[in-house]
Motif scaffolding. Structure first.
Motif, mmCIF file in Angstrom:
data_model
loop_
_atom_site.group_PDB
_atom_site.id
_atom_site.type_symbol
_atom_site.label_atom_id
_atom_site.label_comp_id
_atom_site.label_asym_id
_atom_site.label_seq_id
_atom_site.Cartn_x
_atom_site.Cartn_y
_atom_site.Cartn_z
ATOM 1 N N ILE A 88 14.529 -4.540 -2.242
ATOM 2 C CA ILE A 88 15.433 -4.296 -1.125
ATOM 3 C C ILE A 88 16.777 -4.960 -1.416
ATOM 4 C CG2 ILE A 88 15.802 -4.635 1.338
ATOM 5 C CD1 ILE A 88 12.720 -4.699 1.607
ATOM 6 N N PRO A 89 17.830 -4.158 -1.609
ATOM 7 C CA PRO A 89 19.152 -4.730 -1.877
ATOM 8 C C PRO A 89 19.589 -5.663 -0.739
ATOM 9 C CG PRO A 89 19.161 -2.360 -2.253
ATOM 10 C CD PRO A 89 17.856 -2.693 -1.602
ATOM 11 N N TRP A 90 20.256 -6.735 -1.087
ATOM 12 C CA TRP A 90 20.690 -7.729 -0.098
ATOM 13 C C TRP A 90 21.567 -7.083 0.980
ATOM 14 C CZ3 TRP A 90 18.948 -12.074 1.528
ATOM 15 C CH2 TRP A 90 19.756 -12.912 2.297
ATOM 16 N N GLU A 91 22.325 -6.049 0.620
ATOM 17 C CA GLU A 91 23.197 -5.371 1.575
ATOM 18 C C GLU A 91 22.406 -4.668 2.680
ATOM 19 O OE1 GLU A 91 23.404 -4.592 -1.860
ATOM 20 O OE2 GLU A 91 24.879 -6.180 -2.122
ATOM 21 N N GLN A 92 21.131 -4.383 2.428
ATOM 22 C CA GLN A 92 20.291 -3.699 3.414
ATOM 23 C C GLN A 92 19.624 -4.669 4.397
ATOM 24 O OE1 GLN A 92 21.872 -0.851 2.150
ATOM 25 N NE2 GLN A 92 20.191 -0.024 3.299
ATOM 26 N N LEU B 78 14.896 -8.433 9.281
ATOM 27 C CA LEU B 78 15.071 -7.019 9.583
ATOM 28 C C LEU B 78 15.870 -6.363 8.465
ATOM 29 C CD1 LEU B 78 15.968 -7.220 13.371
ATOM 30 C CD2 LEU B 78 13.744 -6.729 12.347
ATOM 31 N N VAL B 79 15.358 -5.221 7.971
ATOM 32 C CA VAL B 79 16.045 -4.475 6.916
ATOM 33 C C VAL B 79 16.179 -3.022 7.348
ATOM 34 C CG1 VAL B 79 15.245 -6.000 5.071
ATOM 35 C CG2 VAL B 79 13.896 -3.988 5.654
ATOM 36 N N ASP B 80 17.163 -2.343 6.801
ATOM 37 C CA ASP B 80 17.395 -0.928 7.095
ATOM 38 C C ASP B 80 17.342 -0.176 5.774
ATOM 39 O OD1 ASP B 80 18.092 1.506 8.139
ATOM 40 O OD2 ASP B 80 20.167 0.978 8.569
ATOM 41 N N ILE B 81 16.160 0.360 5.448
ATOM 42 C CA ILE B 81 15.962 0.997 4.143
ATOM 43 C C ILE B 81 15.222 2.321 4.264
ATOM 44 C CG2 ILE B 81 15.893 -1.182 2.870
ATOM 45 C CD1 ILE B 81 12.791 -0.750 2.742
ATOM 46 N N ASP B 82 15.355 3.142 3.236
ATOM 47 C CA ASP B 82 14.494 4.296 3.022
ATOM 48 C C ASP B 82 13.395 3.791 2.089
ATOM 49 O OD1 ASP B 82 13.189 6.615 2.319
ATOM 50 O OD2 ASP B 82 14.995 7.685 1.705
ATOM 51 N N GLU B 83 12.193 3.679 2.600
ATOM 52 C CA GLU B 83 11.103 3.053 1.837
ATOM 53 C C GLU B 83 10.825 3.764 0.520
ATOM 54 O OE1 GLU B 83 7.652 2.224 4.269
ATOM 55 O OE2 GLU B 83 8.954 1.670 5.944
ATOM 56 N N LYS B 84 10.980 5.078 0.477
ATOM 57 C CA LYS B 84 10.730 5.818 -0.771
ATOM 58 C C LYS B 84 11.738 5.438 -1.859
ATOM 59 C CE LYS B 84 8.650 9.711 1.585
ATOM 60 N NZ LYS B 84 8.794 11.091 2.002
ATOM 61 N N GLU B 85 12.978 5.203 -1.465
ATOM 62 C CA GLU B 85 14.009 4.839 -2.440
ATOM 63 C C GLU B 85 13.847 3.410 -2.946
ATOM 64 O OE1 GLU B 85 17.913 5.548 -0.969
ATOM 65 O OE2 GLU B 85 17.542 7.680 -0.618
ATOM 66 N N CYS B 86 13.307 2.530 -2.118
ATOM 67 C CA CYS B 86 13.195 1.118 -2.488
ATOM 68 C C CYS B 86 11.894 0.783 -3.199
ATOM 69 C CB CYS B 86 13.341 0.241 -1.256
ATOM 70 S SG CYS B 86 15.011 0.232 -0.596
ATOM 71 N N ARG B 87 10.912 1.683 -3.173
ATOM 72 C CA ARG B 87 9.634 1.402 -3.827
ATOM 73 C C ARG B 87 9.746 1.682 -5.311
ATOM 74 N NH1 ARG B 87 4.135 3.789 -1.576
ATOM 75 N NH2 ARG B 87 4.673 2.384 0.111
ATOM 76 N N LYS B 88 9.405 0.703 -6.124
ATOM 77 C CA LYS B 88 9.470 0.805 -7.580
ATOM 78 C C LYS B 88 8.105 0.502 -8.170
ATOM 79 C CE LYS B 88 13.985 1.051 -7.281
ATOM 80 N NZ LYS B 88 14.584 2.288 -7.001
ATOM 81 N N LYS B 89 7.795 1.148 -9.267
ATOM 82 C CA LYS B 89 6.544 0.872 -9.979
ATOM 83 C C LYS B 89 6.595 -0.511 -10.614
ATOM 84 C CE LYS B 89 4.090 4.721 -9.811
ATOM 85 N NZ LYS B 89 2.754 4.742 -9.247
ATOM 86 N N CYS B 90 5.482 -1.224 -10.555
ATOM 87 C CA CYS B 90 5.406 -2.522 -11.210
ATOM 88 C C CYS B 90 5.333 -2.304 -12.719
ATOM 89 C CB CYS B 90 4.178 -3.306 -10.747
ATOM 90 S SG CYS B 90 4.284 -3.831 -9.044
ATOM 91 N N GLU B 91 5.956 -3.206 -13.450
ATOM 92 C CA GLU B 91 5.948 -3.088 -14.921
ATOM 93 C C GLU B 91 4.862 -3.902 -15.529
ATOM 94 O OE1 GLU B 91 9.872 -4.201 -16.043
ATOM 95 O OE2 GLU B 91 10.752 -2.500 -15.030
#
Length: 85
Positions: free
Chosen positions: A58-62, A72-85
Motif C-alpha cells: 500500500i503506497p504511503w500516499e494511499q 485507514l487506507v483508500d486502495i483498489d485491493e486488486k492493484e495493491c495485491r502482489k505475489k510473494c517472491e
C-alpha cells in the motif's frame, strides 16, 4: 510513532470497509528515510493454514488516517495485491 506501534494497528480499506489485516513491514527509501509503503500479508491459501502467496503493498500516499487503533487506507485491493517472491 514507532514501527511496533504501527504493526499493532488494523488496516481498513475505506472503499470496501474491509479489514486487510495488520502491518507486517514497511518499505522505506534508503536515501532519505521516508516511508514509501505499508506491507500487509494477504489472505491465506487454504483456510489460512498453508501460508500466504500474496501481500498488499500500500503506497504511503494511499494512507488516509492513522488513528489510535486503526489505519485507514483508500486502495483498489486488486492493484495493491502482489505475489510473494
Amino acid at each position: 510513532m514507532r514501527l511496533l506501534e504501527i504493526r499493532q494497528k488494523e488496516v481498513i480499506n475505506i472503499r470496501t470497509c474491509a479489514s486487510l489485516g495488520c502491518v507486517m513491514d514497511l518499505l522505506i527509501d534508503e536515501k532519505n528515510g521516508c516511508i514509501l509503503a505499508l506491507i500487509i500479508p494477504g489472505p491465506g491459501k487454504f483456510c489460512s493454514v498453508l501460508g500466504r502467496d500474496s501481500e498488499y503493498i500500500i503506497p504511503w500516499e494511499q494512507v488516509c488516517q492513522i488513528g489510535r487503533d486503526i489505519i485507514l487506507v483508500d486502495i483498489d485491493e486488486k492493484e495493491c495485491r502482489k505475489k510473494c517472491e
